[in-house]
Motif scaffolding. Sequence first.
Motif, PDB file in Angstrom:
ATOM      1  N   VAL A  32       1.058  -0.693  -0.222  1.00 66.20           N
ATOM      2  CA  VAL A  32      -0.452   0.024   0.443  1.00 66.20           C
ATOM      3  C   VAL A  32       0.761   1.033  -0.096  1.00 66.20           C
ATOM      4  CG1 VAL A  32      -2.041   1.352   1.545  1.00 66.20           C
ATOM      5  CG2 VAL A  32      -1.981  -1.622   0.828  1.00 66.20           C
ATOM      6  N   MET A  33       1.621   0.989   0.942  1.00 64.34           N
ATOM      7  CA  MET A  33       2.420   2.203   0.741  1.00 64.34           C
ATOM      8  C   MET A  33       3.484   2.527  -0.864  1.00 64.34           C
ATOM      9  SD  MET A  33       2.728   4.133   3.569  1.00 64.34           S
ATOM     10  CE  MET A  33       0.625   3.308   3.269  1.00 64.34           C
ATOM     11  N   TYR A  34       3.849   1.241  -1.543  1.00 64.18           N
ATOM     12  CA  TYR A  34       4.403   1.433  -2.831  1.00 64.18           C
ATOM     13  C   TYR A  34       3.448   2.114  -3.528  1.00 64.18           C
ATOM     14  CZ  TYR A  34       5.407   0.426  -7.464  1.00 64.18           C
ATOM     15  OH  TYR A  34       5.561   0.171  -8.664  1.00 64.18           O
ATOM     16  N   LEU A  35       2.613   1.530  -3.726  1.00 69.00           N
ATOM     17  CA  LEU A  35       1.514   1.847  -4.431  1.00 69.00           C
ATOM     18  C   LEU A  35       0.987   4.151  -4.035  1.00 69.00           C
ATOM     19  CD1 LEU A  35      -1.557  -1.132  -4.634  1.00 69.00           C
ATOM     20  CD2 LEU A  35       0.327  -0.093  -7.326  1.00 69.00           C
ATOM     21  N   THR A  36       0.618   4.153  -2.874  1.00 65.17           N
ATOM     22  CA  THR A  36       0.773   4.936  -2.055  1.00 65.17           C
ATOM     23  C   THR A  36       1.421   6.142  -2.921  1.00 65.17           C
ATOM     24  OG1 THR A  36      -0.138   5.019  -0.232  1.00 65.17           O
ATOM     25  CG2 THR A  36       0.605   7.071  -0.759  1.00 65.17           C
ATOM     26  N   PHE A  37       3.400   6.301  -2.881  1.00 63.38           N
ATOM     27  CA  PHE A  37       4.354   6.585  -3.263  1.00 63.38           C
ATOM     28  C   PHE A  37       4.614   6.662  -5.054  1.00 63.38           C
ATOM     29  CE2 PHE A  37       8.749   6.030  -5.597  1.00 63.38           C
ATOM     30  CZ  PHE A  37       9.241   7.198  -5.048  1.00 63.38           C
ATOM     31  N   SER A  38       3.941   5.097  -5.302  1.00 62.31           N
ATOM     32  CA  SER A  38       3.976   5.856  -6.962  1.00 62.31           C
ATOM     33  C   SER A  38       3.194   6.270  -7.333  1.00 62.31           C
ATOM     34  CB  SER A  38       3.552   4.359  -7.356  1.00 62.31           C
ATOM     35  OG  SER A  38       3.545   3.687  -8.742  1.00 62.31           O
ATOM     36  N   ALA A  39       1.872   6.528  -6.832  1.00 69.04           N
ATOM     37  CA  ALA A  39       1.054   7.631  -7.065  1.00 69.04           C
ATOM     38  C   ALA A  39       0.463   8.609  -6.884  1.00 69.04           C
ATOM     39  CB  ALA A  39      -0.164   6.629  -6.546  1.00 69.04           C
ATOM     40  N   LEU A  40       1.525   8.991  -6.043  1.00 66.38           N
ATOM     41  CA  LEU A  40       1.720  10.585  -6.060  1.00 66.38           C
ATOM     42  C   LEU A  40       2.904  11.139  -6.783  1.00 66.38           C
ATOM     43  CD1 LEU A  40       1.721  11.063  -1.973  1.00 66.38           C
ATOM     44  CD2 LEU A  40       0.431  11.576  -3.068  1.00 66.38           C
ATOM     45  N   SER A  41       3.561   9.992  -7.374  1.00 62.34           N
ATOM     46  CA  SER A  41       4.633  10.267  -7.878  1.00 62.34           C
ATOM     47  C   SER A  41       4.199  11.005  -9.831  1.00 62.34           C
ATOM     48  CB  SER A  41       5.870   9.609  -8.840  1.00 62.34           C
ATOM     49  OG  SER A  41       6.793   9.387  -6.724  1.00 62.34           O
ATOM     50  N   SER A  42       2.555  10.462  -9.510  1.00 67.93           N
ATOM     51  CA  SER A  42       2.747  10.021 -11.570  1.00 67.93           C
ATOM     52  C   SER A  42       1.689  11.071 -11.387  1.00 67.93           C
ATOM     53  CB  SER A  42       1.925   8.803 -11.358  1.00 67.93           C
ATOM     54  OG  SER A  42       2.211   7.594 -11.587  1.00 67.93           O
ATOM     55  N   LYS A  43       1.335  12.257 -10.520  1.00 67.80           N
ATOM     56  CA  LYS A  43       0.513  13.214 -10.320  1.00 67.80           C
ATOM     57  C   LYS A  43       0.894  14.085 -10.760  1.00 67.80           C
ATOM     58  CE  LYS A  43      -0.982  15.003  -6.011  1.00 67.80           C
ATOM     59  NZ  LYS A  43      -0.615  16.347  -6.393  1.00 67.80           N
ATOM     60  N   PRO A  44      -0.167  14.844 -11.586  1.00 66.77           N
ATOM     61  CA  PRO A  44       0.687  15.989 -12.559  1.00 66.77           C
ATOM     62  C   PRO A  44       0.670  17.357 -11.303  1.00 66.77           C
ATOM     63  CG  PRO A  44      -1.930  15.580 -12.427  1.00 66.77           C
ATOM     64  CD  PRO A  44      -1.235  14.716 -11.936  1.00 66.77           C
ATOM     65  N   PRO A  45       1.329  17.779 -11.785  1.00 68.34           N
ATOM     66  CA  PRO A  45       2.326  18.726 -10.375  1.00 68.34           C
ATOM     67  C   PRO A  45       1.751  20.127 -10.606  1.00 68.34           C
ATOM     68  CG  PRO A  45       3.621  18.964 -12.909  1.00 68.34           C
ATOM     69  CD  PRO A  45       2.441  17.771 -12.686  1.00 68.34           C
ATOM     70  N   GLU A  46       1.498  20.296  -8.971  1.00 72.26           N
ATOM     71  CA  GLU A  46       0.934  21.913  -8.730  1.00 72.26           C
ATOM     72  C   GLU A  46       1.916  22.800  -8.699  1.00 72.26           C
ATOM     73  OE1 GLU A  46      -1.628  21.256  -5.227  1.00 72.26           O
ATOM     74  OE2 GLU A  46      -1.624  18.901  -4.852  1.00 72.26           O
ATOM     75  N   THR A  47       0.922  23.449  -9.383  1.00 73.01           N
ATOM     76  CA  THR A  47       1.983  25.130  -9.081  1.00 73.01           C
ATOM     77  C   THR A  47       1.321  26.231  -8.776  1.00 73.01           C
ATOM     78  OG1 THR A  47       1.584  26.042 -11.394  1.00 73.01           O
ATOM     79  CG2 THR A  47       3.380  24.113 -11.659  1.00 73.01           C
ATOM     80  N   ILE A  48       2.381  27.536  -8.318  1.00 65.27           N
ATOM     81  CA  ILE A  48       1.793  27.975  -7.206  1.00 65.27           C
ATOM     82  C   ILE A  48       2.690  29.197  -7.359  1.00 65.27           C
ATOM     83  CG2 ILE A  48       0.278  27.243  -5.009  1.00 65.27           C
ATOM     84  CD1 ILE A  48       3.599  28.134  -3.978  1.00 65.27           C
ATOM     85  N   LEU A  49       2.027  30.495  -7.532  1.00 58.64           N
ATOM     86  CA  LEU A  49       2.789  31.718  -7.745  1.00 58.64           C
ATOM     87  C   LEU A  49       4.166  32.244  -6.476  1.00 58.64           C
ATOM     88  CD1 LEU A  49       0.130  33.932  -9.704  1.00 58.64           C
ATOM     89  CD2 LEU A  49       2.332  32.592 -10.629  1.00 58.64           C
ATOM     90  N   TRP A  92      -4.927   7.842 -10.369  1.00 55.67           N
ATOM     91  CA  TRP A  92      -6.901   7.483  -9.906  1.00 55.67           C
ATOM     92  C   TRP A  92      -6.398   5.962 -10.456  1.00 55.67           C
ATOM     93  CZ3 TRP A  92      -8.815   9.537  -5.888  1.00 55.67           C
ATOM     94  CH2 TRP A  92      -8.666  10.570  -6.314  1.00 55.67           C
ATOM     95  N   ILE A  93      -5.474   5.438 -11.178  1.00 56.96           N
ATOM     96  CA  ILE A  93      -5.771   4.487 -11.020  1.00 56.96           C
ATOM     97  C   ILE A  93      -4.840   2.970 -10.145  1.00 56.96           C
ATOM     98  CG2 ILE A  93      -4.854   1.904 -12.573  1.00 56.96           C
ATOM     99  CD1 ILE A  93      -5.965   3.995 -15.300  1.00 56.96           C
ATOM    100  N   LYS A  94      -3.788   3.923  -9.411  1.00 62.22           N
ATOM    101  CA  LYS A  94      -2.304   3.512  -8.572  1.00 62.22           C
ATOM    102  C   LYS A  94      -3.028   3.151  -7.360  1.00 62.22           C
ATOM    103  CE  LYS A  94       1.739   4.019 -11.221  1.00 62.22           C
ATOM    104  NZ  LYS A  94       2.603   5.392 -11.570  1.00 62.22           N
ATOM    105  N   MET A  95      -3.703   4.491  -7.404  1.00 63.74           N
ATOM    106  CA  MET A  95      -4.971   4.750  -6.205  1.00 63.74           C
ATOM    107  C   MET A  95      -6.244   3.666  -5.857  1.00 63.74           C
ATOM    108  SD  MET A  95      -2.992   6.805  -4.427  1.00 63.74           S
ATOM    109  CE  MET A  95      -4.275   6.447  -2.755  1.00 63.74           C
ATOM    110  N   VAL A  96      -6.935   3.130  -6.807  1.00 64.92           N
ATOM    111  CA  VAL A  96      -7.907   2.522  -7.006  1.00 64.92           C
ATOM    112  C   VAL A  96      -7.326   1.171  -6.386  1.00 64.92           C
ATOM    113  CG1 VAL A  96      -9.569   1.267  -7.919  1.00 64.92           C
ATOM    114  CG2 VAL A  96      -9.565   4.029  -8.302  1.00 64.92           C
TER     115      VAL A  96
END
Length: 462
Positions: free
Chosen positions: A271-288, A432-436
Amino acid sequence: TCVFCLTFQLACCCGTAACSLCCKCCPKIKQSTSTRFMYALYFILVTIICCVMMSTTVANEMKTHIPFYKQMCKGIQAGEMCEKLVGYSAVYKVCFGMACFFFLFFLFTIKINNSKSCRAYIHNGFWLIKLIVLAAMCSGAFFIPDQDTFLNAWRYVGATGGFLFIAIQLILLVEFAHKWNKNWTAGANHKQVWNGLLALVTLTLYSIAVAALVLMALFYTRPEGCLHNKVLIGVNGGLCLLVSLVAISPCVQNRQPHSGLLQSGVISCYVMYLTFSALSSKPPETILDENNRNITICVPEFSQGLHRDENLVTGLGTTILFGCILYSCLTSTTRASSEALRGIYATAETEVARCCFCCVPDGDADAEEHVEKRGGQTVVYDEKKGTVYSYAYFHFVFFLASLYVMMTVTHWFHYESAQIEKFFTGTWSIFWIKMVSCWVCVCLYLWTLIAPLCCPTREFSV
């Protein structure tokens, strides 16, 4: 077995023992093993072709360095610049041919129990003919009429098969965790050293899971923002705690004495591996920032430097990923795995505790009936008495793996912008595929724990 031996076998048009034509330097090999490696070699070959088709770098290099490239493309009717041979539509067609190849062999090998039958001979030999058939199927897909309708329909078939492939791997992971604990617990009844090993491995697994949870909380969150990451890390950490408490609860222990923390430790790490893999696959969030410049947040700072050399990261990462797919295919097609999916398990009385409990005991290895040398590699005919794995199930898993490769290479539901160079660029569909998959794995494991409580009249074996 060496790669040269497997490549050399492609020259063999017929025969039941592929490895009998290899060089003497190759080690002794079982007939069943050589057959599975040959089909795996076909799978790798088509997968590499798919990766090349998704690479804009390769396409541009071919345009630059191949003389008369434009004329050649027109000659083979692939478009002015071979645009029909690149992109997601080309990968769909090639994988359609490979999937049809394995599906036809799945139908052809149903209920083969004797390796001496005619169908078994075809399964174990005729490698050059089968390579030609595979190439013909992959090429023939480019001539399917009404391409738009075909691609739209095949996309849904690919997604269904890809999800089913993931589900099989998750089921076998849960079965693996139960089998591990059951095998070592059987040894603990005779020698106390197995109790020590159980405690040591369990402690190690939970240490890895906790360390992963802490590191993800440090590197993938920040005080402001990163709400998605915070929620998902917290939820998945809570699920790991839940399955651990359920596994050792008195009501579960009364019905399943073999249930323990070792299984939940394995599931927690995954579960921790899939969580890490999913977070790494998430589109990056950007701010100013204060200078009105876009900055990426919710990802480790060092990872941004690692992705600068895109070719190295893509090549290494793709190799590792498809190596894992191939390993999953080969391990999930054994007789034990196919029986586990049908709910057939070894009884506790027949369990023999071993450190490498997944391997065949030495006694089984000595039961080789016939060994033959034909001036080359030594071939062990280990299927004289019967097949050692399910031929039909083997081809069905590779059929699903073909669909999974097709969807993975084309970024699942972001196929129109897919490129192999952007293989590790985050997309919401992959995330979402990895999280599901993570949540389905937890649900499957929880069901194996609570099913005897929900259905007390039924007999459950894990």
